[in-house]
Design an enzyme around this catalytic site. Sequence first.
Site, mmCIF file in Angstrom:
data_model
loop_
_atom_site.group_PDB
_atom_site.id
_atom_site.type_symbol
_atom_site.label_atom_id
_atom_site.label_comp_id
_atom_site.label_asym_id
_atom_site.label_seq_id
_atom_site.Cartn_x
_atom_site.Cartn_y
_atom_site.Cartn_z
ATOM 1 N N LYS A 25 0.829 -1.195 0.000
ATOM 2 C CA LYS A 25 0.000 0.000 0.000
ATOM 3 C C LYS A 25 0.879 1.268 0.000
ATOM 4 O O LYS A 25 2.106 1.189 0.122
ATOM 5 C CB LYS A 25 -0.928 -0.019 1.217
HETATM 6 C C1 LIG Z 1 -5.331 -4.184 0.560
HETATM 7 C C2 LIG Z 1 -6.792 -4.014 0.576
HETATM 8 C C3 LIG Z 1 -7.582 -4.491 1.629
HETATM 9 C C4 LIG Z 1 -7.074 -5.354 2.742
HETATM 10 O O1 LIG Z 1 -5.958 -4.919 3.391
HETATM 11 P P1 LIG Z 1 -4.941 -5.950 4.109
HETATM 12 O O2 LIG Z 1 -4.173 -5.032 5.010
HETATM 13 O O3 LIG Z 1 -4.087 -6.574 3.069
HETATM 14 O O4 LIG Z 1 -5.778 -6.923 4.870
HETATM 15 C C5 LIG Z 1 -8.933 -4.207 1.601
HETATM 16 N N1 LIG Z 1 -9.491 -3.525 0.599
HETATM 17 C C6 LIG Z 1 -8.771 -3.080 -0.442
HETATM 18 C C7 LIG Z 1 -9.455 -2.302 -1.527
HETATM 19 C C8 LIG Z 1 -7.401 -3.333 -0.494
HETATM 20 O O5 LIG Z 1 -6.705 -2.909 -1.563
#
Ligand SMILES: *Cc1c(COP(=O)(O)O)cnc(C)c1O
Length: 396
Positions: A186
Site C-alpha cells: 500500500k
Molecule cells: C489491501 C486491501 C484491503 C485489505 O488490506 P490488508 O491489510 O491486506 O488486509 C482491503 N481492501 C482493499 C481495496 C485493499 O486494496
Amino acid sequence: MPGFEWFGEEERKEVQDVLNTGVLFRYGFDAARQGHWKARTFEHELARRLGAAHCLLCSSGTAALSIALAACGVGAGDEVIVPPFTFVASFEAVLGAGAVPVFSEIDETLCLDPQAIENRLTPRSKAVMVVHMCGAMARIDEIAALCTRKGLILIEDTCQSVGASFGGKALGTFGQMGCFSFDPVKTITCGEGGAVVTDSAERYKTAHAFADHGHDHTGNDRGAEGHPILGYNYRISELNAAVGVAQLRKLDAILATQRAHKAALKAAMSEFPQVSFRSLPDESGDSATFLSFMLPEEKPARQTARDLNSAGADGCFYYYDNNWHYLRQWHHLKQMRAAARLPVQLSGSCPDYSRAEVPRSDAIIARNISMQIKLAWTPEQLEQRIAIIRKVLGKL
Ligand SMILES: *Cc1c(COP(=O)(O)O)cnc(C)c1O
C-alpha cells in the site's frame, strides 16, 4: 503506490526505539517503554492528517473492515452493498460478519455508481461499503447523501487511497467509518497493519473494545478490565506501528512524487484519441498511485496491457482477467468454497454468486488498464516509459 520503495533510516530508527525497550505490546508497561507509544502516536498523527476525531490502528485492512462493520452494528442477515471491482477482503469481511454482500455496478470512476446503489436496495439493506479503488475517489458526496437519505450506514474502504481527498476533505471521513490498510504494497506500510477512523466517540469505543477481545481499556490493571462486548484480537504490534510512524511522515512527499510522475505519463497518453481516462470527481484530490485509462474495446485493451508490460512499461494491470480484484474470476466465492459453513448459508438467504451479473461494470473493466505509479523512477526512466507508451499506443 508502494511505500516500501522508500524504506530507510527513518523506519529503522522508529523500530530501534521499540527494540531498545523490548516493549512490543501497544498497551501498558508504562515505565519500561520509556515514553515510546508507537501505535498511539500513529493514531494521533493519522487522525490529525485526515481530520478525523478518532483513529484505531489494527492488524490489517481486512481487520479494519471487520471492526468497522461490527462498530456500525452490521451483522447477521444484513445486506451490504459492495462493488465487483475491489479486493477479495471486501466480501470476506462482510461474510465474516454474517452479513450478505450485494454487488452493485461501478461507473467510470471505477467505484460504486450512486444511482445503481438505489436499484439494489431491499428492506434488509443496512450498509454501503464504497471502495476508493486505485488511489482515487468514488462520487463520494452523492453516495454519502444517498446513504443519509436512505438511513444506510456508509463504510469507506480507503485501503488503496490514503491521503486522497474530495473537495479538500480526506477520503475515509465521509461515512460513519473509514478503513485503511498498511500492508506491504500500500501507499504507506506498517509491514502489516490497518486502521479505522471515525468522528463518533461511541463507535470508536466499540471498535477499540472489539479489536481487543472486548476489553474496555479502563484503569491500570489489564487483568481486571471488563468485557462490555465480545471481541477478537485485531491488535497491531509496536514493531509494526513503529514502521508506520516513519512512513506516515513521508506521506506528503510520496503523494507529491506520485502526482508528478502520473501527470507526465497522463500528458503523453492524452495525445492518443483512442485513450480515455478514469473519471475523477476531484482530480486535485487523487493520490495518483495509478494511472487508469480505457481503450474503446476489450480486445485491444487486453493486448495493449500485455504489450506495455513486455515492452518494459511494467506494472500495467488488466483487471478484467485478474482473480484478486474483479468478480469475474472469484470462483471461490461463486462456488461458496468456505473452510467451514458460513452464517449466511444457514439462513438460506445467501445469493447464488455464480449468477451475479454486472454488465455495466464488465463493459468498463474489460476496457480498463491501470498503470502503477512508482516512486523510484528516475527522470530518465520516466522518459523511457513515455517513449514505450508512445510506441505501443501508436500502433493502435
Ligand atoms: C489491501 C486491501 C484491503 C485489505 O488490506 P490488508 O491489510 O491486506 O488486509 C482491503 N481492501 C482493499 C481495496 C485493499 O486494496
